[in-house]
Write an enzyme that holds these catalytic residues in place. Structure first.
Site, PDB file in Angstrom:
ATOM      1  N   ASN A   1      41.292  -1.644  -8.714  1.00 42.95           N
ATOM      2  CA  ASN A   1      42.748  -1.619  -8.824  1.00 42.95           C
ATOM      3  C   ASN A   1      43.313  -2.946  -8.324  1.00 42.95           C
ATOM      4  O   ASN A   1      44.350  -3.412  -8.773  1.00 42.95           O
ATOM      5  CB  ASN A   1      43.321  -0.476  -7.971  1.00 42.95           C
ATOM      6  CG  ASN A   1      44.825  -0.544  -7.879  1.00 42.95           C
ATOM      7  OD1 ASN A   1      45.517  -0.365  -8.876  1.00 42.95           O
ATOM      8  ND2 ASN A   1      45.340  -0.863  -6.697  1.00 42.95           N
TER       9      ASN A   1
ATOM     10  N   ASP B   1      47.331  -6.221  -6.829  1.00 49.78           N
ATOM     11  CA  ASP B   1      46.833  -5.399  -7.947  1.00 49.78           C
ATOM     12  C   ASP B   1      46.434  -6.264  -9.130  1.00 49.78           C
ATOM     13  O   ASP B   1      47.161  -7.192  -9.507  1.00 49.78           O
ATOM     14  CB  ASP B   1      47.932  -4.433  -8.417  1.00 49.78           C
ATOM     15  CG  ASP B   1      47.910  -3.131  -7.641  1.00 49.78           C
ATOM     16  OD1 ASP B   1      47.656  -3.184  -6.421  1.00 49.78           O
ATOM     17  OD2 ASP B   1      48.146  -2.068  -8.252  1.00 49.78           O
TER      18      ASP B   1
ATOM     19  N   ARG C   1      31.871   5.495  -7.732  1.00 46.65           N
ATOM     20  CA  ARG C   1      33.004   6.225  -7.184  1.00 46.65           C
ATOM     21  C   ARG C   1      34.182   5.291  -7.439  1.00 46.65           C
ATOM     22  O   ARG C   1      34.231   4.172  -6.924  1.00 46.65           O
ATOM     23  CB  ARG C   1      32.794   6.467  -5.692  1.00 46.65           C
ATOM     24  CG  ARG C   1      33.940   7.205  -4.984  1.00 46.65           C
ATOM     25  CD  ARG C   1      34.930   6.237  -4.382  1.00 46.65           C
ATOM     26  NE  ARG C   1      35.965   6.885  -3.587  1.00 46.65           N
ATOM     27  CZ  ARG C   1      37.035   6.268  -3.139  1.00 46.65           C
ATOM     28  NH1 ARG C   1      37.243   4.980  -3.402  1.00 46.65           N
ATOM     29  NH2 ARG C   1      37.926   6.886  -2.409  1.00 46.65           N
TER      30      ARG C   1
ATOM     31  N   ASP D   1      37.708   3.908  -7.139  1.00 50.77           N
ATOM     32  CA  ASP D   1      38.804   3.927  -6.181  1.00 50.77           C
ATOM     33  C   ASP D   1      40.155   3.949  -6.904  1.00 50.77           C
ATOM     34  O   ASP D   1      40.345   3.259  -7.910  1.00 50.77           O
ATOM     35  CB  ASP D   1      38.701   2.637  -5.337  1.00 50.77           C
ATOM     36  CG  ASP D   1      39.615   2.634  -4.137  1.00 50.77           C
ATOM     37  OD1 ASP D   1      39.474   3.524  -3.289  1.00 50.77           O
ATOM     38  OD2 ASP D   1      40.478   1.731  -4.044  1.00 50.77           O
TER      39      ASP D   1
ATOM     40  N   GLU E   1      38.555   8.971  -7.559  1.00 54.85           N
ATOM     41  CA  GLU E   1      39.585   9.347  -6.599  1.00 54.85           C
ATOM     42  C   GLU E   1      40.909   9.349  -7.356  1.00 54.85           C
ATOM     43  O   GLU E   1      41.385   8.300  -7.785  1.00 54.85           O
ATOM     44  CB  GLU E   1      39.628   8.311  -5.470  1.00 54.85           C
ATOM     45  CG  GLU E   1      40.682   8.637  -4.439  1.00 54.85           C
ATOM     46  CD  GLU E   1      41.106   7.444  -3.597  1.00 54.85           C
ATOM     47  OE1 GLU E   1      41.424   7.649  -2.440  1.00 54.85           O
ATOM     48  OE2 GLU E   1      41.138   6.315  -4.120  1.00 54.85           O
TER      49      GLU E   1
ATOM     50  N   ASP F   1      38.516   8.540   4.883  1.00 49.34           N
ATOM     51  CA  ASP F   1      39.948   8.383   5.110  1.00 49.34           C
ATOM     52  C   ASP F   1      40.475   9.545   5.960  1.00 49.34           C
ATOM     53  O   ASP F   1      39.724  10.435   6.342  1.00 49.34           O
ATOM     54  CB  ASP F   1      40.690   8.351   3.763  1.00 49.34           C
ATOM     55  CG  ASP F   1      40.369   7.085   2.978  1.00 49.34           C
ATOM     56  OD1 ASP F   1      40.132   6.034   3.605  1.00 49.34           O
ATOM     57  OD2 ASP F   1      40.349   7.157   1.725  1.00 49.34           O
TER      58      ASP F   1
HETATM   59  C1  NOJ Z   1      41.253   4.538  -1.288  1.00 47.50           C
HETATM   60  C2  NOJ Z   1      40.148   4.381  -0.298  1.00 47.50           C
HETATM   61  O1  NOJ Z   1      39.532   5.631  -0.078  1.00 47.50           O
HETATM   62  C3  NOJ Z   1      40.755   3.807   0.947  1.00 47.50           C
HETATM   63  O2  NOJ Z   1      39.821   3.782   1.999  1.00 47.50           O
HETATM   64  C4  NOJ Z   1      41.287   2.424   0.657  1.00 47.50           C
HETATM   65  O3  NOJ Z   1      41.959   1.919   1.783  1.00 47.50           O
HETATM   66  C5  NOJ Z   1      42.256   2.455  -0.530  1.00 47.50           C
HETATM   67  N1  NOJ Z   1      41.789   3.232  -1.623  1.00 47.50           N
HETATM   68  C6  NOJ Z   1      42.522   1.051  -1.038  1.00 47.50           C
HETATM   69  O4  NOJ Z   1      41.397   0.581  -1.733  1.00 47.50           O
END
Ligand code: NOJ
Length: 551
Positions: free
Chosen positions: A102, A170, A198, A200, A242, A312
Site C-alpha cells: 500500500n 501511499d 499475507r 497488508d 488483511e 497489532d
Molecule cells: C497493518 C499492519 O498489521 C500494521 O502492523 C501496520 O502498522 C500497518 N498495516 C501499516 O503497514
C-alpha cells in the site's frame, strides 16, 4: 487432505527479529529461525507467516520497506532466506511473507526520487496534491500517533497521501507501472519459493485516492488481476488478506460475485475476533452464534483465517460502545493496556488472568471454529506483554526459549537486545519458557501440541461447513458442529464458570460410536449424548461419526 492446503493449515505468525538470534547481535535472524524449525514442526505448525523481512528503517516494525527485492541485513542474507525456505520445506512447513505494497518507507529510493522533482520517473508512483486537501485530517489509522493523512513535503513542494504514518507514503495504484511492479515483487518471492503472501492493508491498496474525497472508490479488479498473476506463477500460492471492513463488504474481496473465488483466497476474520473477545468477556456465546449465522457465504475456495492475537492491538472498533466497554473493563481495564481508543495491547494469557483453563478454552474455541487458525508466536507457552514498551511493541518482545539469560533468545549483552525480554513477574522468562514446558506433559505447550494433533484428524473444521447447534443450552455454553465428507465433529465450549450438563440427544441418530477426542478433563463416556457433563470453562470436542470418504 483436500487440494487446498491452506484450508487445513495451522499458520504461525512470527517476527524474525524477535524470534531467535543465532549470531549474538541482539536481533533475531533467519539462521536462528532455522534452528527452531524442529520445534515448530513438533508443535504441528504447517505454515509460517513472517512479518516484514525487507530492508527498512523500522519506524513501523518493517511495515515501511525501502527495498522489496531484498531482506533486512539484520536478519541475514537472501541466501539465508532461501536456506530457511528449503529447511522449512524439508519439514513440510510452508512460508508466506508479508506483502506491504500500500505504501513504502519515505526513505525508499522511489519516494526519494519522486519527491525530488515533478519530472522524476517515480513522481506518479505516489499520490500528490498541489493544495492542502480538505479531508487531510480524516481517515487516520493510528489516532493519537498520526494527525493527518496528507502531509506537505517541502522538497516536492506538494502534499502526499499516507493512509498510515507520514513516513509511509501511499503508492499510486492507478499507475499501471505500480501495478506491474507489485506483480513483479510477488513473482520474485514466489520464484524463491514462498507459498504466498499475507497482504497488508488491502482496502487501502485498491483505494483510488482523490484529494478532498474521504470515500474514494476502490478498484477491486486489481485483486482479480493480481490473483491471476500469482496463480499462474505458482498454482498453489495463497493470498491471505488483511481487510478490516464491515462484514457486508467482505464478499467482494473473495471474488467478483460471479460465483468463483477469483480474488483473495483467505481473509482474516476481524469481526469474529472482536466477537470472540466479547463472548469471553461476557461469558456468553451469543455473539459467536450471531457470527456463525451472519457470516457471508464464501465462494468455492474462499476461507476465513481465525485468530485471537496478532502483532497489532485487538481492534474492538466494530463492537458497539457498550460491548467495547465490557471487553475493556474485563481484559484491558487500565488505560496503559489500551491503544488508539479502540483496542487492547495485551497478549491473551495475561488478559485471561493467566488462568490455564480459560486460556485452553479460548484457544480450543478458536481452533474449532470454521477457518484456518493463525497463532501468534509465544501464545503457545502463554507469554505476557511489557506495557512499559511503546504502543504495539508491548506484545512484540523476544520469544522466551529457556531459563538462560535473555530467555535464551540471544547471547548479546541485554542492553543490545532489539527489545528487552520479559524478566519479571508471572510472565518473566524464568517462569514462562519453552524449555520448562517442553518436557512437561501437562504444560500449555504440550496441550497445544495435542490440540493441533487432534485438529489434524478433524479436516471438517478447515474444509467442511460449520454451524451452530440450535438446541436448548445451559447459560454460557456454545454448541457447534463441523460437517464434511469425512464425517461430523461436535464441539461444546463452556464460556461460563459453572459446571453444567448438556443434552445433545437430538444428534444421537447421526452418531456412530461417538467419542471425546479433546477435553479439558476426563468426563467419562459420552453415552447417548443426553447427559454430557461440562465443567466451568470446560470444552469437549466429540467425533460424532467418521466416514472413509475424503475430500
Ligand atoms: C497493518 C499492519 O498489521 C500494521 O502492523 C501496520 O502498522 C500497518 N498495516 C501499516 O503497514
Amino acid at each position: 487432505m483436500g487440494d487446498r492446503w491452506y484450508s487445513e493449515a495451522v499458520v504461525y505468525c512470527l517476527d524474525v527479529d524477535t524470534y531467535a538470534d543465532s549470531d549474538g547481535d541482539g536481533v533475531g535472524d533467519f539462521r536462528g529461525l532455522i534452528g527452531r524449525l524442529d520445534y515448530l514442526a513438533r508443535l504441528g505448525v504447517t505454515c509460517l507467516w513472517l512479518n516484514p523481512i525487507h530492508p527498512s528503517p523500522n519506524q513501523d516494525d518493517g511495515y515501511d520497506a525501502t527495498d522489496f527485492y531484498n531482506v533486512d541485513p539484520r536478519l541475514g542474507t537472501l541466501g539465508d532466506f532461501a536456506e530457511l525456505l528449503h529447511q522449512a520445506q524439508n519439514r513440510g512447513i510452508r512460508v508466506i511473507i508479508d506483502l506491504v505494497v500500500n505504501h513504502t518507507s519515505d526513505q525508499h529510493p522511489w519516494f526519494q526520487s519522486a519527491r525530488s522533482s515533478p519530472d522524476s520517473p517515480y513522481r506518479d508512483w505516489y499520490v500528490w496534491a498541489d493544495h492542502a486537501p480538505a479531508d487531510r485530517h480524516q481517515g487516520m489509522v493510528f489516532p493519537g500517533e498520526q494527525h493527518e493523512t496528507w502531509t506537505y513535503d517541502r522538497t516536492a513542494k506538494a502534499w502526499y497521501y499516507h493512509r498510515f504514518y507520514e513516513f509511509q507514503p501511499d503508492l499510486n495504484i492507478e499507475n499501471p507501472k505500480v501495478r506491474a511492479e507489485i506483480k513483479k515483487i510477488t513473482s520474485f518471492w514466489l520464484q524463491l519459493g514462498v507459498s504466498g503472501f499475507r497482504m497488508d492493508a488491502v482496502p487501502f491498496i485498491i483505494e483510488q485516492t482523490e484529494p478532498g474525497n474521504p470515500n474514494a472508490p476502490k478498484d477491486f479488479d486489481f485483486l482479480t488481476d493480481l490473483r491471476q498473476h500469482v496463480q499462474w506463477r505458482r498454482g498453489d500460492a495463497v493470498l491471505l488478506a488483511e481487510a478490516n471492513v464491515e462484514p457486508d463488504q467482505l464478499p467482494v474481496y473473495f471474488g467478483d460475485g460471479s460465483g468463483s473465488g477469483n480474488r483473495i483466497h483467505m481473509l482474516f476474520d476481524f469481526m469474529l475476533n472482536g466477537r470472540l473477545m466479547l463472548a469471553l468477556a461476557r461469558e456468553d456465546p451469543e455473539t459467536i452464534v450471531d457470527a456463525l449465522r451472519d457470516t457471508p457465504k464464501l465462494p468455492t475456495g474462499g476461507q476465513w483465517a481465525t485468530f485471537l492475537r496478532n502483532h497489532d492491538e485487538i481492534d474492538l472498533s466494530r463492537l458497539t460502545a457498550d460491548q467495547r466497554n465490557d471487553v475493556l473493563a474485563k481484559f484491558g481495564p487500565d488505560e496503559s493496556m489500551q491503544l488508539y481508543g479502540r483496542g487492547i495491547r495485551r497478549r491473551l494469557a495475561p488478559m485471561l488472568g493467566n488462568d490455564r483453563r480459560h486460556i485452553e478454552l479460548a484457544y480450543a474455541l478458536q481452533f474449532s471454529l470454521r477457518g484456518t487458525p493463525v497463532l501468534r508466536y509465544g501464545e503457545e507457552i502463554g507469554m505476557g506483554e511489557n506495557l512499559a514498551l511503546d504502543g504495539r511493541n508491548a506484545i512484540r518482545t523476544p520469544m522466551q526459549w529457556s531459563y538462560k539469560e535473555n530467555a535464551g533468545f540471544s547471547t548479546a549483552d541485554p542492553e543490545k537486545l532489539i527489545r528487552p525480554v520479559i524478566d519479571q513477574g508471572d510472565f518473566g522468562y524464568q517462569k514462562v519458557n519453552v524449555t520448562a514446558q517442553r518436557g512437561d506433559s501437562k504444560s500449555l505447550l504440550a496441550w497445544f501440541e495435542r490440540m493441533i494433533r487432534t485438529l489434524r484428524e478433524a479436516p471438517e473444521i478447515g474444509s467442511g461447513s460449520t454451524s451452530h447447534i440450535d438446541v436448548p443450552m445451559p447459560a454460557g455454553v456454545l454448541a457447534h458442529r463441523a460437517d464434511g465428507p469425512t464425517g461430523t465433529m461436535v464441539f461444546l465450549h463452556n464460556l461460563g464458570t459453572e459446571d453444567v450438563e448438556v443434552d445433545l440427544s437430538t444428534l444421537a441418530a447421526e452418531a456412530d460410536l461417538p467419542i471425546d477426542v479433546l477435553t479439558d478433563r476426563g468426563y467419562g463416556d459420552v453415552g447417548k449424548l443426553d447427559r454430557l457433563k461440562l465443567g466451568g470453562h470446560g470444552y469437549r470436542w466429540i467425533r460424532l461419526c467418521r466416514s472413509t470418504a475424503s475430500y
